[in-house]
Design a protein around this motif. Structure first.
Motif, PDB file in Angstrom:
ATOM      1  N   SER A   1      -4.233  35.262  33.868  1.00 35.04           N
ATOM      2  CA  SER A   1      -3.629  35.739  32.625  1.00 35.04           C
ATOM      3  C   SER A   1      -3.793  37.249  32.509  1.00 35.04           C
ATOM      4  O   SER A   1      -4.781  37.828  32.971  1.00 35.04           O
ATOM      5  CB  SER A   1      -4.263  35.042  31.425  1.00 35.04           C
ATOM      6  OG  SER A   1      -5.649  35.356  31.336  1.00 35.04           O
ATOM      7  N   MET A   2      -2.808  37.881  31.903  1.00 38.19           N
ATOM      8  CA  MET A   2      -2.841  39.328  31.692  1.00 38.19           C
ATOM      9  C   MET A   2      -1.935  39.654  30.511  1.00 38.19           C
ATOM     10  O   MET A   2      -1.116  38.819  30.092  1.00 38.19           O
ATOM     11  CB  MET A   2      -2.389  40.068  32.958  1.00 38.19           C
ATOM     12  CG  MET A   2      -0.934  39.849  33.340  1.00 38.19           C
ATOM     13  SD  MET A   2      -0.459  40.705  34.869  1.00 38.19           S
ATOM     14  CE  MET A   2      -1.254  39.646  36.085  1.00 38.19           C
ATOM     15  N   PRO A   3      -2.060  40.835  29.941  1.00 37.14           N
ATOM     16  CA  PRO A   3      -1.183  41.204  28.831  1.00 37.14           C
ATOM     17  C   PRO A   3       0.287  41.033  29.198  1.00 37.14           C
ATOM     18  O   PRO A   3       0.700  41.356  30.328  1.00 37.14           O
ATOM     19  CB  PRO A   3      -1.544  42.672  28.585  1.00 37.14           C
ATOM     20  CG  PRO A   3      -2.953  42.800  29.063  1.00 37.14           C
ATOM     21  CD  PRO A   3      -3.055  41.889  30.243  1.00 37.14           C
ATOM     22  N   ALA A   4       1.070  40.541  28.247  1.00 33.37           N
ATOM     23  CA  ALA A   4       2.473  40.225  28.515  1.00 33.37           C
ATOM     24  C   ALA A   4       3.255  41.446  28.980  1.00 33.37           C
ATOM     25  O   ALA A   4       4.119  41.351  29.869  1.00 33.37           O
ATOM     26  CB  ALA A   4       3.110  39.619  27.267  1.00 33.37           C
ATOM     27  N   GLU A   5       2.970  42.605  28.406  1.00 34.89           N
ATOM     28  CA  GLU A   5       3.721  43.799  28.789  1.00 34.89           C
ATOM     29  C   GLU A   5       3.394  44.227  30.224  1.00 34.89           C
ATOM     30  O   GLU A   5       4.242  44.793  30.916  1.00 34.89           O
ATOM     31  CB  GLU A   5       3.458  44.941  27.811  1.00 34.89           C
ATOM     32  CG  GLU A   5       1.984  45.293  27.638  1.00 34.89           C
ATOM     33  CD  GLU A   5       1.783  46.393  26.608  1.00 34.89           C
ATOM     34  OE1 GLU A   5       2.716  47.182  26.390  1.00 34.89           O
ATOM     35  OE2 GLU A   5       0.675  46.469  26.028  1.00 34.89           O
ATOM     36  N   LEU A   6       2.186  43.941  30.688  1.00 35.32           N
ATOM     37  CA  LEU A   6       1.836  44.214  32.082  1.00 35.32           C
ATOM     38  C   LEU A   6       2.511  43.208  33.007  1.00 35.32           C
ATOM     39  O   LEU A   6       3.069  43.574  34.045  1.00 35.32           O
ATOM     40  CB  LEU A   6       0.318  44.169  32.246  1.00 35.32           C
ATOM     41  CG  LEU A   6      -0.222  44.351  33.674  1.00 35.32           C
ATOM     42  CD1 LEU A   6       0.191  45.704  34.242  1.00 35.32           C
ATOM     43  CD2 LEU A   6      -1.735  44.193  33.698  1.00 35.32           C
TER      44      LEU A   6
ATOM     45  N   TRP B   1      -6.473  46.118  25.567  1.00 36.56           N
ATOM     46  CA  TRP B   1      -6.621  45.238  26.729  1.00 36.56           C
ATOM     47  C   TRP B   1      -8.097  44.973  27.024  1.00 36.56           C
ATOM     48  O   TRP B   1      -8.951  45.868  26.890  1.00 36.56           O
ATOM     49  CB  TRP B   1      -5.989  45.872  27.952  1.00 36.56           C
ATOM     50  CG  TRP B   1      -4.476  45.926  27.904  1.00 36.56           C
ATOM     51  CD1 TRP B   1      -3.673  45.538  26.869  1.00 36.56           C
ATOM     52  CD2 TRP B   1      -3.613  46.424  28.921  1.00 36.56           C
ATOM     53  NE1 TRP B   1      -2.362  45.749  27.174  1.00 36.56           N
ATOM     54  CE2 TRP B   1      -2.282  46.287  28.445  1.00 36.56           C
ATOM     55  CE3 TRP B   1      -3.804  46.956  30.180  1.00 36.56           C
ATOM     56  CZ2 TRP B   1      -1.172  46.680  29.186  1.00 36.56           C
ATOM     57  CZ3 TRP B   1      -2.708  47.342  30.931  1.00 36.56           C
ATOM     58  CH2 TRP B   1      -1.411  47.202  30.441  1.00 36.56           C
ATOM     59  N   PRO B   2      -8.420  43.758  27.483  1.00 35.86           N
ATOM     60  CA  PRO B   2      -9.793  43.477  27.929  1.00 35.86           C
ATOM     61  C   PRO B   2     -10.015  44.060  29.326  1.00 35.86           C
ATOM     62  O   PRO B   2      -9.115  44.672  29.908  1.00 35.86           O
ATOM     63  CB  PRO B   2      -9.824  41.946  27.954  1.00 35.86           C
ATOM     64  CG  PRO B   2      -8.412  41.572  28.288  1.00 35.86           C
ATOM     65  CD  PRO B   2      -7.543  42.581  27.592  1.00 35.86           C
ATOM     66  N   ASP B   3     -11.196  43.868  29.858  1.00 36.05           N
ATOM     67  CA  ASP B   3     -11.476  44.266  31.247  1.00 36.05           C
ATOM     68  C   ASP B   3     -10.640  43.365  32.154  1.00 36.05           C
ATOM     69  O   ASP B   3     -10.891  42.165  32.285  1.00 36.05           O
ATOM     70  CB  ASP B   3     -12.967  44.110  31.551  1.00 36.05           C
ATOM     71  CG  ASP B   3     -13.336  44.647  32.934  1.00 36.05           C
ATOM     72  OD1 ASP B   3     -12.446  44.756  33.799  1.00 36.05           O
ATOM     73  OD2 ASP B   3     -14.524  44.934  33.151  1.00 36.05           O
ATOM     74  N   LEU B   4      -9.635  43.926  32.817  1.00 34.49           N
ATOM     75  CA  LEU B   4      -8.691  43.143  33.624  1.00 34.49           C
ATOM     76  C   LEU B   4      -9.216  42.825  35.013  1.00 34.49           C
ATOM     77  O   LEU B   4      -8.648  41.984  35.711  1.00 34.49           O
ATOM     78  CB  LEU B   4      -7.367  43.908  33.758  1.00 34.49           C
ATOM     79  CG  LEU B   4      -6.591  44.176  32.476  1.00 34.49           C
ATOM     80  CD1 LEU B   4      -5.359  45.020  32.789  1.00 34.49           C
ATOM     81  CD2 LEU B   4      -6.186  42.866  31.822  1.00 34.49           C
ATOM     82  N   GLY B   5     -10.283  43.500  35.434  1.00 37.52           N
ATOM     83  CA  GLY B   5     -10.666  43.400  36.833  1.00 37.52           C
ATOM     84  C   GLY B   5      -9.721  44.239  37.678  1.00 37.52           C
ATOM     85  O   GLY B   5      -8.821  44.913  37.167  1.00 37.52           O
ATOM     86  N   HIS B   6      -9.906  44.200  38.962  1.00 37.91           N
ATOM     87  CA  HIS B   6      -9.098  45.007  39.875  1.00 37.91           C
ATOM     88  C   HIS B   6      -8.262  44.093  40.767  1.00 37.91           C
ATOM     89  O   HIS B   6      -8.597  42.922  40.971  1.00 37.91           O
ATOM     90  CB  HIS B   6      -9.997  45.885  40.744  1.00 37.91           C
ATOM     91  CG  HIS B   6     -10.984  46.702  39.972  1.00 37.91           C
ATOM     92  ND1 HIS B   6     -10.665  47.893  39.370  1.00 37.91           N
ATOM     93  CD2 HIS B   6     -12.294  46.476  39.680  1.00 37.91           C
ATOM     94  CE1 HIS B   6     -11.724  48.384  38.757  1.00 37.91           C
ATOM     95  NE2 HIS B   6     -12.735  47.534  38.929  1.00 37.91           N
TER      96      HIS B   6
END
Length: 520
Positions: free
Chosen positions: A52-57, A132-137
């Motif tokens: 999961s990730m932000p919709a705009e991303l 945004w939360p910490d998305l990781g890499h």
């Protein structure tokens, strides 16, 4: 003793592995700790990554994601005087799985490297990253002054599943390597792509000549620990140490591919294409193998019409690699892709890998944007689920100076009949001719009139009708010509040939598969 339900046991194992990970901030960290995490992962049911990730991303297309760049001024280790610097890749629709990255300091203490929006230039994208939360890499790349002290070149990249690639001095990215391949062919279902979930980067000291990276691998049917010791240079080398654990599942692994390499072959001298001004287009032109018995083999690559799988069995292995032997710009005439600068990748086992086979998988590709070549080692014995399987190898990314057989090697392989009289057309129908040039120290030592003989053979579907060899004064190499006729033109033919002088074998074994239709 009451047996715990499987789900509870799995949860406890995962909690234990997470505790080991977090406790590492207070203890020395190394390969054994990563291997213990892998063992715990393999003993528990597979947990797919949270993508999961932000919709705009998630909505960004290829061009939008390309516009997201890591800011060089924020490169990891830039402020400690190390020759190595690290930058990270942003997650997006093409690399949605998060990767956790950690740093190990000289005392062995671990700290996590968080994702920070401020580390990235988002270009023309209008994104609201504040919430945004910490998305990781998605992955990372390492820079090093490879070609000049005035600039830190990109040295190595880890991005996507377990893919990675590297460069030596003067090289340009081409083929890739992977940590592991599972059921590329031969399995009861689709190929499985294990992925790195965590990396631990050992902080390099000022003036360091090597970089050490640990990695944790996970997939539905396997988990593993890896240690990469990366040494930059004219030939950049990676010493790879691995410990694998297979999971107990209802779909056992059929083909375990060790040290897999992935490349591209569209067309070449052995399979020319009309209509393109470039003579050849490929990242690799052949598969080279060296057996423990001392035999060296060369298999020119092809772009087949359909899936083509070949296996080469060995009692022991000295090495194998997908090689870009042809280093001449005139062979490619591509000023952008620079196929003449693409690296070869040579795998040299450390220790005895025992019996097994090198498997070469070739798929049809319509263009040069798709990798269609895979090569890997398959051990004769698979480990039992939960049993540790250890192996190590050196992976060398080589340019103009690269691994060669000690006596002689093929420098080009061409197919075609050349001129013949009209009245000979009927007799020539169905005949296949290969013209192969060889070079090397053993051949260079011979006089031009030396009695060099080709020793050629074919499988039951091929009849060798002519085999000749002579000195080629134009290139000061030795030319071999083989004429072969298939018994059944609708079936492939396996060919093998080498050069001999007296009782001495003076070249590698050139081996090729003649397909019913070599064209595209």
């Amino acid at each position: 003793m009451t047996r715990r339900p499987a789900a509870l046991r799995a949860a406890l194992l995962l909690i234990a592995s997470w505790c080991l990970l977090t406790a590492s901030a207070h203890a020395a960290w190394g390969f054994d700790q990563v291997a213990e995490l892998a063992r715990a992962r393999a003993a528990a049911p597979y947990q797919p990554p949270n993508t999961s990730m932000p919709a705009e991303l998630a909505a960004l297309d290829y061009d939008g994601l390309r516009d997201i760049r890591f800011r060089p001024a924020r490169a990891f280790w830039r402020d400690i005087g190390s020759p190595f610097e690290t930058m990270f890749f942003h997650r997006g629709r093409y690399h949605p799985e998060p990767v956790r990255i950690h740093e190990v300091d000289p005392q062995g203490t671990v700290r996590t490297v968080p994702w920070r929006a401020a580390d990235y230039d988002y270009g023309a994208n209008k994104l609201h990253t504040q919430g945004w939360p910490d998305l990781g890499h998605a992955g990372f790349r390492v820079h090093y002054p490879l070609n000049t002290q005035a600039y830190k070149d990109e040295l190595v990249v880890f991005l996507g599943a377990s893919y990675f690639r590297a460069l030596g001095a003067g090289q340009q990215y081409g083929l890739s390597a992977r940590a592991l391949a599972i059921d590329t062919v031969g399995g009861s279902g689709p190929e499985e792509f294990p992925r790195f979930t965590d990396f631990w980067l050992e902080r390099p000291a000022p003036g360091a000549k090597q970089l050490v990276v640990h990695a944790l691998l996970d997939s539905p049917r396997a988990a593993g620990a890896y240690r990469f010791t990366i040494t930059p240079g004219q030939q950049t080398t990676m010493e790879v140490r691995a410990r694998l654990f297979l999971r107990a599942t209802d779909r056992p692994v059929a083909t375990l591919g060790i040290a897999p390499l992935t490349s591209m072959f569209l067309y070449g001298e052995n399979q020319p294409r009309a209509g393109d001004f470039r003579p050849e287009v490929h990242d690799s032109d052949g598969l080279m193998m060296a057996s423990a018995s001392g035999e060296w083999l060369w298999r020119p690559l092809q772009n087949p019409r359909q899936l083509l799988v070949n296996s080469f069995s060995f009692d022991g292995l000295r090495g194998f690699g997908l090689m870009q032997r042809d280093r001449a710009f005139a062979s490619y005439e591509d000023t952008e892709a620079r196929y003449d600068r693409r690296p070869s990748a040579w795998v040299r086992p450390i220790g005895d890998w025992g019996p097994g086979r090198v498997e070469l998988v070739q798929l049809a590709t319509p263009d040069e944007t798709h990798d269609n070549i895979v090569a890997y080692w398959v051990p004769a014995r698979l480990p039992a689920p939960g049993e540790p399987f250890d192996y190590a190898y050196e992976l060398a990314w080589q340019g103009d100076v690269q691994q060669r057989p000690p006596a002689g090697w093929a420098v080009q392989s061409r197919r075609g009949l050349g001129y013949h009289r009209v009245e000979e057309a009927a007799a020539m129908a169905g005949l296949v001719q290969y013209v192969v040039d060889f070079a090397g120290p053993a051949l260079d030592a011979l006089a031009p009139d030396a009695a060099v003989q080709p020793v050629a053979s074919a499988d039951a579907n091929g009849r060798i009708e002519q085999q000749l060899a002579w000195f080629n004064p134009g290139t000061r190499t030795w030319r071999m010509v083989i004429r072969m006729r298939p018994v059944d033109p609708d079936r492939p033919v396996e060919l093998r040939a080498f050069l001999q002088h007296g009782n001495d074998i003076v070249s590698e074994t050139w081996t090729n598969i003649v397909l019913p239709d070599p064209g595209l």
